[in-house]
Design a protein around this motif. Structure first.
Motif, mmCIF file in Angstrom:
data_model
loop_
_atom_site.group_PDB
_atom_site.id
_atom_site.type_symbol
_atom_site.label_atom_id
_atom_site.label_comp_id
_atom_site.label_asym_id
_atom_site.label_seq_id
_atom_site.Cartn_x
_atom_site.Cartn_y
_atom_site.Cartn_z
ATOM 1 N N ALA A 155 1.783 8.182 -0.203
ATOM 2 C CA ALA A 155 1.563 9.211 -1.221
ATOM 3 C C ALA A 155 2.459 10.421 -0.978
ATOM 4 N N LEU B 32 0.831 -1.203 0.000
ATOM 5 C CA LEU B 32 0.000 0.000 0.000
ATOM 6 C C LEU B 32 0.868 1.257 0.000
ATOM 7 N N ALA C 140 0.529 3.745 -3.065
ATOM 8 C CA ALA C 140 0.141 5.131 -2.798
ATOM 9 C C ALA C 140 1.217 6.102 -3.259
ATOM 10 N N ALA D 237 -1.558 4.979 3.656
ATOM 11 C CA ALA D 237 -1.665 5.465 2.277
ATOM 12 C C ALA D 237 -1.223 6.922 2.178
ATOM 13 N N PRO E 28 -4.886 1.884 7.581
ATOM 14 C CA PRO E 28 -4.557 1.862 6.151
ATOM 15 C C PRO E 28 -4.619 3.236 5.491
#
Length: 413
Positions: A326, A269, A273, A322, A318
């Motif tokens: 990102a 993830l 991301a 993320a 989560p």
């Protein structure tokens, strides 16, 4: 489209060397090729970590000994990036340097795949570390020279997307292949990819050697530029914060009550991301670089600050992971564009400084995370990670005139 025209001796701006002479055109094929080179480099760096058991059994050594293959690789980058920049910068055509770098990666991976002993494997990895340093010293300045100056941020996003793809797909697929078949086959496949990239570089990439410049790259002159000092201080602090948590994310997740099997999914993830962050940065790094970076770093501080409290609660964990991924994906693009702009005519030397300080940030981040684990416990490691990130945010905020100025669409008030 036709091949890029040769650089004119009467037109020194290397940013004009884009496809068909159109300065507004993005040379996607060339940038994706550079992205593939970045993918190969990062996969080469990370793959031994996922194949420690297989390599240790095959070479009949302890896993801790095999772990040195990764640590030594990073140290070689630290000690060779600046000398390579000084010796090769401005002297060797950039295209030739990139081709030689990818060929060296291929040789390194072939030697590693054929190594019967740990000592020979170490020698192969040291060669790979030299290639890695050469690539990071040259790839960003080269990409900046084959696109219009107003598209540098977008170019960085395309090129360094290869890093995130390596994290999310390259290293995991190589690890799976090594587990099912042979770890040696994984490195031979990487060698083949490196050779293929070298061949395509010969055909596709334009020359971008600074024949017209009368200024040799200077580390000392670059370091005297206030904008360079700001970026090579703030960027490693951000990397330090990331690796403080990333290195010990498994014990942190376990401490929050998440099952151990969730670790791999959440790491994927982070990588996935980061691709979203890179896409956002590619659209904003040229027009809104300062505002976007400030919000991104603030988001990273927020994620690290809330993870100890909300990391194990429903979807909050989560979502924060993320946000972390990102933000970190975007940070590299904003800072890479910033160091090239701040470096001016010494951009190659400035970029080399950033390569070294980032590697130091990675190493110190792991040690800082270990100290936080010991003193605070695994669940509080994100709070420790937030400290250097907050310091970087302060540096970025006060560096509005040099290292992190406003973009063309931002208010300069």
């Amino acid at each position: 489209m036709g091949a890029a025209p040769a650089a004119s001796t009467t037109q020194p701006n290397l940013h004009t060397q884009t496809s068909s002479g159109d300065t507004a055109h993005t040379p996607w094929g060339r940038l994706l090729l550079l992205s593939a080179a970045a993918f190969t480099a990062v996969t080469t760096e990370l793959l031994p970590s996922g194949l420690l058991p297989q390599i240790s059994r095959d070479l009949r050594v302890e896993e801790t000994s095999v772990g040195i293959l990764t640590g030594a690789y990073a140290l070689v980058i630290v000690f060779t990036a600046l000398p390579l920049s000084r010796v090769l910068g401005g002297r060797v055509p950039r295209k030739n340097l990139l081709i030689a770098t990818m060929f060296t990666f291929a040789v390194s991976n072939v030697l590693l795949a054929c190594s019967p002993t740990l000592e020979l494997a170490m020698a192969a990895r040291l060669l790979g570390g030299i290639a890695h340093g050469m690539l990071w010293v040259g790839i960003a300045p080269y990409a900046a020279r084959i696109v219009p100056e107003a598209s540098v941020g977008k170019a960085m996003a395309i090129v360094f997307a290869g890093n995130s793809v390596a994290l999310t797909a390259g290293a995991p697929v190589g690890t799976l292949m090594g587990s099912i078949m042979s770890w040696r086959l994984s490195f031979l496949l990487l060698a083949g990819i490196g050779l293929a990239i070298s061949a395509v570089c010969i055909w596709l990439l334009p020359a971008a050697h600074d024949k017209d410049t009368k200024t040799s790259p200077s580390i000392f002159k670059a370091f005297r530029l206030p904008g360079v000092v700001a970026v090579v201080t703030a960027w490693p602090l951000l990397v330090l914060g990331h690796f403080t948590l990333f290195t010990y994310v498994a014990p942190f997740l376990h401490a929050t009550g998440l099952p151990e099997e969730f670790t791999g999914a959440l790491l994927s993830l982070v990588g996935g991301a980061s691709l979203v962050g890179i896409w956002i940065a590619g659209r904003t790094a040229d027009s809104y670089p300062r505002r976007s970076l400030l919000w991104t770093v603030a988001g990273l501080v927020t994620a690290f600050g809330l993870l100890p409290v909300l990391g194990g609660i429903g979807v909050a964990g989560p979502l924060l992971v993320a946000l972390w991924g990102a933000a970190f994906g975007a940070l590299g693009i904003y800072n890479q564009a910033a160091i090239l702009r701040a470096g001016g005519e010494h951009k190659d030397a400035a970029n080399s400084l950033s390569v070294v300080t980032i590697q130091l940030g990675i190493s110190i981040g792991s040690a800082f995370g270990s100290m936080a684990m010991t003193l605070l416990g695994p669940q509080q490691v994100p709070l420790a990670a937030a400290i250097p990130v907050a310091a970087a945010l302060a540096i970025i905020f006060v560096s509005r005139r040099s290292g992190y100025p406003a973009g063309p669409r931002e208010s300069r008030s």
